[in-house]
Design an enzyme around this catalytic site. Structure first.
Site, mmCIF file in Angstrom:
data_model
loop_
_atom_site.group_PDB
_atom_site.id
_atom_site.type_symbol
_atom_site.label_atom_id
_atom_site.label_comp_id
_atom_site.label_asym_id
_atom_site.label_seq_id
_atom_site.Cartn_x
_atom_site.Cartn_y
_atom_site.Cartn_z
ATOM 1 N N GLU A 30 29.960 96.456 -43.479
ATOM 2 C CA GLU A 30 29.955 97.863 -43.100
ATOM 3 C C GLU A 30 31.396 98.321 -42.890
ATOM 4 O O GLU A 30 32.228 97.589 -42.349
ATOM 5 C CB GLU A 30 29.160 98.014 -41.804
ATOM 6 C CG GLU A 30 29.122 99.406 -41.214
ATOM 7 C CD GLU A 30 28.399 99.446 -39.879
ATOM 8 O OE1 GLU A 30 28.317 100.549 -39.298
ATOM 9 O OE2 GLU A 30 27.923 98.388 -39.402
ATOM 10 N N ASP A 75 33.551 84.879 -28.740
ATOM 11 C CA ASP A 75 34.934 85.284 -29.040
ATOM 12 C C ASP A 75 35.076 86.801 -29.008
ATOM 13 O O ASP A 75 35.686 87.407 -29.886
ATOM 14 C CB ASP A 75 35.382 84.735 -30.396
ATOM 15 C CG ASP A 75 36.897 84.766 -30.579
ATOM 16 O OD1 ASP A 75 37.632 84.802 -29.556
ATOM 17 O OD2 ASP A 75 37.363 84.748 -31.738
ATOM 18 N N LYS A 77 36.783 89.964 -28.046
ATOM 19 C CA LYS A 77 38.138 90.392 -27.685
ATOM 20 C C LYS A 77 38.434 91.674 -28.450
ATOM 21 O O LYS A 77 37.734 91.992 -29.431
ATOM 22 C CB LYS A 77 39.160 89.305 -28.018
ATOM 23 C CG LYS A 77 39.179 88.887 -29.487
ATOM 24 C CD LYS A 77 40.173 87.755 -29.719
ATOM 25 C CE LYS A 77 40.158 87.315 -31.178
ATOM 26 N NZ LYS A 77 41.135 86.226 -31.436
ATOM 27 N N ASN A 80 38.378 91.792 -32.225
ATOM 28 C CA ASN A 80 37.095 91.598 -32.897
ATOM 29 C C ASN A 80 36.120 92.748 -32.655
ATOM 30 O O ASN A 80 34.929 92.620 -32.922
ATOM 31 C CB ASN A 80 36.451 90.282 -32.437
ATOM 32 C CG ASN A 80 37.184 89.067 -32.984
ATOM 33 O OD1 ASN A 80 37.961 89.178 -33.931
ATOM 34 N ND2 ASN A 80 36.953 87.914 -32.386
ATOM 35 N N ASP A 93 33.299 89.760 -36.496
ATOM 36 C CA ASP A 93 33.798 88.375 -36.498
ATOM 37 C C ASP A 93 32.935 87.432 -35.667
ATOM 38 O O ASP A 93 33.209 87.159 -34.501
ATOM 39 C CB ASP A 93 35.254 88.320 -36.021
ATOM 40 C CG ASP A 93 35.909 86.978 -36.358
ATOM 41 O OD1 ASP A 93 35.170 86.013 -36.649
ATOM 42 O OD2 ASP A 93 37.137 86.893 -36.325
ATOM 43 N N THR A 110 39.325 82.540 -27.523
ATOM 44 C CA THR A 110 40.733 82.914 -27.435
ATOM 45 C C THR A 110 41.199 82.770 -25.994
ATOM 46 O O THR A 110 40.503 83.180 -25.066
ATOM 47 C CB THR A 110 40.914 84.372 -27.936
ATOM 48 O OG1 THR A 110 40.401 84.460 -29.280
ATOM 49 C CG2 THR A 110 42.380 84.775 -27.933
#
Length: 214
Positions: A30, A75, A77, A80, A93, A110
Site C-alpha cells: 500500500e 519493533d 518505532k 516503522n 515492517d 531496536t
C-alpha cells in the site's frame, strides 16, 4: 511476509503480494503518501498532545487487532510507522514480528524501544508491544525516547531500572504522564492493557477517533 499479507486493518500497511528475482525480493505494498512518521517528528521536534494521542490510539487499535491474531510486532518505532495521504498512521515492517501463543526467547527490536524482559534475556509476550507504546508516547511528546543514553550499556541500565524522568519542557499534562508511567512498568503483567489505553482519560480527551491528524 506471511504474517503481514494476512493482516487487514486500516492502521496496518497492506501487503498485497511479492515476487523475486535472483538477487532481490520485491514487496507490493500500500502506498503511504506522507512517508515515515519519524521524518515528521524530526521536522516538528515533538507533537501536540492531540496529535500524539491520535497516533497512540491508532497504534493501540492496530496492535489490539494483531494481538487477537496472536501476532507480536516487536519493533514498533517511528521509522516503522507511515502516514497516508490523509495523515492516517500505518504500521509497517513486520520483519521482527512473530505469530505465537507461547512466550518467546529471541532478543529483537531496536535499542531504545526494548522492554526490560528483552534486555534481561527473559521470555516475553505481547506485553513488549504495550511497553513500546509507552516509549512512543513519551517520544511523541518530548522528541526523544525516555531511556536514551551515551552508550548501549547505559541505555540498557536505564531500561532495566525504568529510570524515567519528565523534563520541564515541553510541559505536558498529568494525564499524559499517567498513561506513560502505567505503560513503562517493569513487570509486564502489570502494564496497562490495550483496552485500558483506549479508555484512558488522556486518550478520550485528546485523540481524534477518526485517526486523522490535522
Amino acid at each position: 511476509m506471511e504474517i503481514q499479507i494476512n493482516l487487514k486493518h486500516p492502521n496496518i500497511l497492506r501487503l498485497y503480494g511479492w515476487f523475486d528475482d535472483a538477487e532481490r525480493v520485491f514487496l507490493i505494498l500500500e502506498y503511504a503518501h506522507n512517508g515515515e512518521l519519524y521524518k515528521e517528528l524530526r521536522k516538528r521536534g515533538h507533537f501536540s498532545e492531540k496529535q500524539a494521542a491520535t497516533y497512540i490510539l491508532s497504534l493501540t487499535k492496530a496492535l489490539a487487532y494483531c494481538h487477537e491474531k496472536h501476532v507480536i510486532h516487536r519493533d514498533i518505532k517511528p521509522e516503522n510507522l507511515l502516514l497516508d495521504h490523509e495523515g492516517r498512521l500505518k504500521i509497517a515492517d513486520f520483519g521482527w514480528s512473530v505469530q505465537s501463543k507461547s512466550k518467546r526467547q529471541t532478543m529483537c527490536g531496536t535499542l531504545d524501544y526494548l522492554a526490560p524482559e528483552m534486555v534481561e534475556h527473559k521470555s516475553h509476550d505481547h506485553a513488549v508491544d504495550n511497553w513500546t507504546l509507552g516509549i512512543l508516547c513519551y517520544e511523541f511528546l518530548y522528541g526523544a525516547p525516555p531511556f536514551e543514553a551515551e552508550s548501549q550499556e547505559d541505555t540498557f541500565k536505564r531500561i532495566r531500572n525504568v529510570d524515567l524522568n519528565f523534563p520541564p519542557a515541553p510541559l505536558i499534562s498529568k494525564n499524559a504522564k499517567n498513561l506513560i508511567t502505567r505503560l513503562l512498568v517493569k513487570d509486564s503483567s502489570k502494564r496497562l492493557s490495550l483496552q485500558k489505553i483506549m479508555e484512558h482519560p488522556w486518550i478520550k480527551e485528546n485523540a481524534n477517533h477518526m485517526g486523522v491528524c490535522e
